[in-house]
Motif scaffolding. Structure first.
Motif, PDB file in Angstrom:
ATOM      1  N   VAL B 310       0.833  -1.199   0.000  1.00  0.00           N
ATOM      2  CA  VAL B 310       0.000   0.000   0.000  1.00  0.00           C
ATOM      3  C   VAL B 310       0.875   1.258   0.000  1.00  0.00           C
ATOM      4  N   SER B 311       1.955   1.259   0.798  1.00  0.00           N
ATOM      5  CA  SER B 311       2.809   2.454   0.849  1.00  0.00           C
ATOM      6  C   SER B 311       3.381   2.749  -0.532  1.00  0.00           C
ATOM      7  N   SER B 312       3.772   1.704  -1.246  1.00  0.00           N
ATOM      8  CA  SER B 312       4.319   1.905  -2.585  1.00  0.00           C
ATOM      9  C   SER B 312       3.254   2.473  -3.511  1.00  0.00           C
ATOM     10  N   GLN B 313       2.044   1.908  -3.454  1.00  0.00           N
ATOM     11  CA  GLN B 313       0.977   2.392  -4.343  1.00  0.00           C
ATOM     12  C   GLN B 313       0.589   3.829  -4.009  1.00  0.00           C
ATOM     13  N   LEU B 314       0.583   4.159  -2.719  1.00  0.00           N
ATOM     14  CA  LEU B 314       0.277   5.546  -2.334  1.00  0.00           C
ATOM     15  C   LEU B 314       1.359   6.494  -2.866  1.00  0.00           C
ATOM     16  N   SER B 315       2.612   6.028  -2.853  1.00  0.00           N
ATOM     17  CA  SER B 315       3.692   6.912  -3.313  1.00  0.00           C
ATOM     18  C   SER B 315       3.581   7.150  -4.822  1.00  0.00           C
ATOM     19  N   ASN B 345      13.832   4.112   0.185  1.00  0.00           N
ATOM     20  CA  ASN B 345      14.136   5.489  -0.224  1.00  0.00           C
ATOM     21  C   ASN B 345      13.329   5.909  -1.436  1.00  0.00           C
ATOM     22  N   ALA B 346      13.116   4.970  -2.358  1.00  0.00           N
ATOM     23  CA  ALA B 346      12.340   5.307  -3.564  1.00  0.00           C
ATOM     24  C   ALA B 346      10.956   5.804  -3.156  1.00  0.00           C
ATOM     25  N   ILE B 347      10.349   5.133  -2.177  1.00  0.00           N
ATOM     26  CA  ILE B 347       9.016   5.548  -1.714  1.00  0.00           C
ATOM     27  C   ILE B 347       9.094   6.905  -1.022  1.00  0.00           C
ATOM     28  N   LYS B 348      10.094   7.067  -0.142  1.00  0.00           N
ATOM     29  CA  LYS B 348      10.244   8.349   0.557  1.00  0.00           C
ATOM     30  C   LYS B 348      10.421   9.486  -0.454  1.00  0.00           C
TER      31      LYS B 348
END
Lengths: 555, 555
Positions: B310-315, B345-348
């Motif tokens: 989910v964090s990746s999709q939100l990013s 880091n990619a997500i951040k």
């Protein structure tokens, strides 16, 4: 009042990622600005996102399309991520290149390595001397950094002064190169600074940076406490650190040898440009062999875990007769660049398995950063007192954090990542345009975009392997499969004979059902083969490998 | 005195790497020891060393060959790296599996997911109850960790007691599960402990660990200060942290929604086993849509940057109607496991580019580690007072550091990495044998060795791409090339037609020179095609791609 002219700032690399630094400034009417470029560096690809790629370079297409408006290229300092791509890109951007003496010497080697002439590289004196470049006047302001003659740029424009920090820290007692001089910076900022474009690398480091002068002592102590051979690694280009390490070795009563081509190359340039006068004595590798382990210190390449580096080879066993054994020590005297943790850890683990005592830089006194940390960045803001702070040199999280930091402390700030065109002449500077840019991959002897299908195909093959099928035609135009081969695809049967046979039969029978093919046969066959391969492989190995169709032809 | 019997310790996974924990203890005559296994976990492959691989599991071949001597499997706690492989390996190791209630429930889901019965899983009561297993008696000693019912194992052997720490910290006030109880540990260690096999994960963390109870407060403060939506991520299996985060959200006056399948799965099990009585109220996702952003908190999956989390999709933009915008905040409330830095880091960076305020766990009050830090490890040594400390659960650098730490503090210690057989019954315990073992890769529906040629081929294709050539034969047996195809190989000509044509002609002409082929024709052709492809590609693209030869045959 700007009579329709504007001042623009456009990072083509170095923002949104570490590496491949390239920054554009322009002045003029919209679409006809005269341009200058700051820095021209390489980036380092990671095997996951850019497998097989040697290095990354900024995409200079936008500039090449506007060559008639490009005045000059200025290089702030000699680190690879700022100068490394000049040899690759200058043929497309044949304008004068300006740099200080040491940087210019390194820049020329980049031309030599590609067999071109470095005659376009001009040595310049530091501030207060200015170089004219169209509507701009540019001066190289000495700053402290982990390489000789690093400079910030003072860029005068028709609407005021810009300070481009380059890479810097606030080291007042560096072991080599110029010291941080707040007075010089305040003086240079002097009259109203329109914008401070500022290094963001260490914005997440809450502690003020330490001086390089504090490194040798603790390292000497560490060497004193170690009973066997002592090896240390850092960036080859960090001449200051090489000196600190060598000094520590001598202090601890050891002979010091430097191992690794890139280190000897940079030391050669430093010697030629007069930066090695008081450098400690180094013994040649041949002599080092005859020195007892507990009297020897090796300074080696490979601080980032590079595959063929000396540190890597030592971790595997042996480098040109030298090996590390229980009782020996190995010091990483460099920060691990984000993304290199895996390869650095691999070396640390192999050394640990051998019984070598491994010492890391993180949070240790054995390393001092070349970049301004959070409090140092605040000090730079105060010294320059710009109308606006524009963070550069960092991933997006660093730029954002730096922008917030400046804003929280009462400065205007603007988040500008690579490809964003900022108009910084107006009262409220803002992003006014986006340039479709990005880094290019140097892959063997070719250049490809990072999102090129070649990269995509490699990543897919790494995920699932590939299955190739050769297709022939009957006289009536019916296609059939005459051969199948797998690579990177597991198969229960070791020879994988079974799966290839099944595939060959299924593809042929499916094509036979389709009967004679005429127009669009290639697309039809591609589609059919892919479908059969995916359905068969899914059942057999639970994956859908990439597919290659070879349409065979007589001679 | 041991009448020829010996006590052995053999890690098959979990030492020399993080993940795939599996530890063997044995008692008996050399080569006829009765065996028990502790833990059976999965590991997480990195795309570079094991591209396309889903998960890593310990290689159980050594055990399978000694099945008649295997008594039982004991699972210390329910984290994936300790229980995740039980469903995969139990068919080969069909012995009773013992675990505490919560762990057993999770273990059974591993069987269910593979469609097998989990009837071999037996629930046991904690210390002081013992389970008999051949020459061993094993008790589950409750310890504090970031999941309910974590246990150290007290293993009684004919030559004394072993304490196997499992994963633990010294949290005296966890928000969920049992607290650290030094008295209980001292008591259990009670009589002479032969060996302490001890968690090494955080040996490089100099500060003593903090209690989970200290997390909710600071997180609530952070939420208070944020004006937009607040999202937080952590490990799904860290039920305690899920509770801390939810508590903080409620404290800050927000409705809390949990997003992500794996989190709902673990919460379901926690509910069924009675660990969620006082868990804060959670709103269903459907309701969450109608709650104003500044009144909503999302707890989402993806703390390690997992690609489909989910964090990746939100990013990237949007997850089921939810998106993050400037003014929103995102908290990483979990340590980044070494090797995952890039993807995290990619997500951040993507979130930062969107204007989302990103907060990290490192050095923040928003995270407390589940593992004992350096001073905590020292405290455990003191509590158990073992004859010898054997570090486990870490990379080789962690094991080495832990062994040195123990030695420096007056304990015997032994470095034992995966595959090393240690005899710990003798007066001076030492490594007496090596087992050729390692992790296996689950790849689609097949299992392959980590150094299998399939993996090697994928990595090579990722580096250089692949060129396939179809070979046919004239009536006289002369081979020629009827088709060539490239994948992952750049080619100046976009269609890459030119290179394929050149290759086809060169291969054919070289094969023609060779004339008719008879025996060993396959090897000869393979060699010739490879040579031609490499020489041609080197000139054209500066690389040597992988080669596939398709020997075609009339059906």
């Amino acid at each position: 009042m700007n009579s329709g002219n504007r001042l623009i700032y456009l990072p083509l690399g170095g923002c949104g990622m570490f590496g491949a630094n390239m920054y554009v400034y322009g002045w003029g009417g919209e679409g006809s600005e005269r341009l200058i470029v700051v820095d021209c560096g390489i980036g380092f690809p990671d095997a996951e996102s850019a497998p097989g790629v040697d290095v990354l370079i900024p995409d200079s297409a936008w500039l090449a399309d506007r060559l008639d408006r490009l005045e000059a290229i200025f290089i702030t300092h000699a680190h690879e991520d700022h100068v490394g791509a000049i040899g690759h890109l200058h043929p497309e951007l044949p304008v004068p290149v300006f740099a200080r003496r040491f940087t210019a010497a390194v820049a020329r080697t980049k031309f030599d390595q590609l067999g071109c002439k470095g005659s376009a590289v001009h040595e310049v004196n530091p501030w207060p001397e200015f170089i004219e470049a169209g509507p701009f006047r540019v001066a190289f302001l000495p700053v402290a950094h982990s390489i000789p003659e690093a400079a910030a740029l003072v860029i005068d424009t028709p609407v005021g002064r810009i300070v481009h920090s380059g890479d810097l820290n606030l080291d007042r007692t560096p072991v080599l190169g110029e010291a941080h001089d707040p007075e010089r910076i305040r003086q240079a900022a002097g009259r109203e600074v329109v914008a401070l474009v500022c290094d963001s690398t260490n914005v997440f480091n809450p502690q003020a940076g330490r001086s390089e002068a504090t490194v040798a002592g603790p390292v000497a102590g560490l060497i004193d406490r170690s009973t066997g051979m002592f090896a240390a690694t850092t960036f080859a280009s960090n001449v200051g650190r090489l000196k600190s390490l060598a000094t520590a070795g001598i202090q601890a009563g050891r002979s010091v040898a430097v191992v690794g081509r890139s280190m000897h190359r940079i030391l050669g340039i430093a010697r030629d440009t007069g930066f090695l006068e008081d450098f400690p004595e180094i013994v040649p590798l041949e002599e080092a062999r005859y020195i007892p382990r507990n009297k020897l210190m090796l300074i080696v390449t490979g601080s980032q875990g590079e595959r063929r580096s000396v540190s890597s080879q030592l971790s595997w066993g042996n480098y040109r007769g030298f090996d590390l054994e229980p009782g020996d020590s190995f010091l990483f005297s460099a920060r691990t660049i984000p993304g290199n943790e895996k390869s650095v850890n691999a070396i640390k683990n192999r050394l640990s398995a051998r019984g070598v005592a491994v010492h890391s830089a993180e949070g240790s006194p054995y390393h001092a950063s070349g970049h301004a940390c959070r409090p140092d960045i605040e000090e730079i803001h105060e010294l320059v007192q710009p109308e606006i702070v524009i963070p550069m040199h960092g991933e997006n999280q660093h730029l954002r954090e730096h922008a917030n930091l400046a804003r929280d402390r009462g400065f205007k700030s603007l988040f500008v990542s690579s490809g964003m065109v900022a108009d910084i002449s107006s009262a409220d500077p803002r992003v006014v345009d986006h340039v479709d840019t990005g880094v290019l991959c140097l892959d063997g002897s070719t250049r490809i975009g990072r999102r090129n299908e070649v990269i995509r195909d490699r990543r897919k093959m790494a995920e699932s392997g590939v299955i190739a099928a050769a297709i022939e035609f009957d006289l009536d135009g019916t296609a059939w499969c005459s051969g199948v081969s797998l690579k990177g695809v597991p198969s229960r049967d070791r020879s994988s004979g079974s799966l290839t046979e099944t595939l060959r039969k299924r593809i042929s029978s499916t094509l036979a059902e389709r009967g004679p093919l005429d127009e669009e046969q290639d697309e039809v066959i591609e589609r059919i083969v892919t479908r059969v391969v995916h359905s068969t492989a899914s059942r057999s190995v639970g994956k859908k490998p990439e597919v290659m169709v070879l349409l065979t032809s007589d001679e």
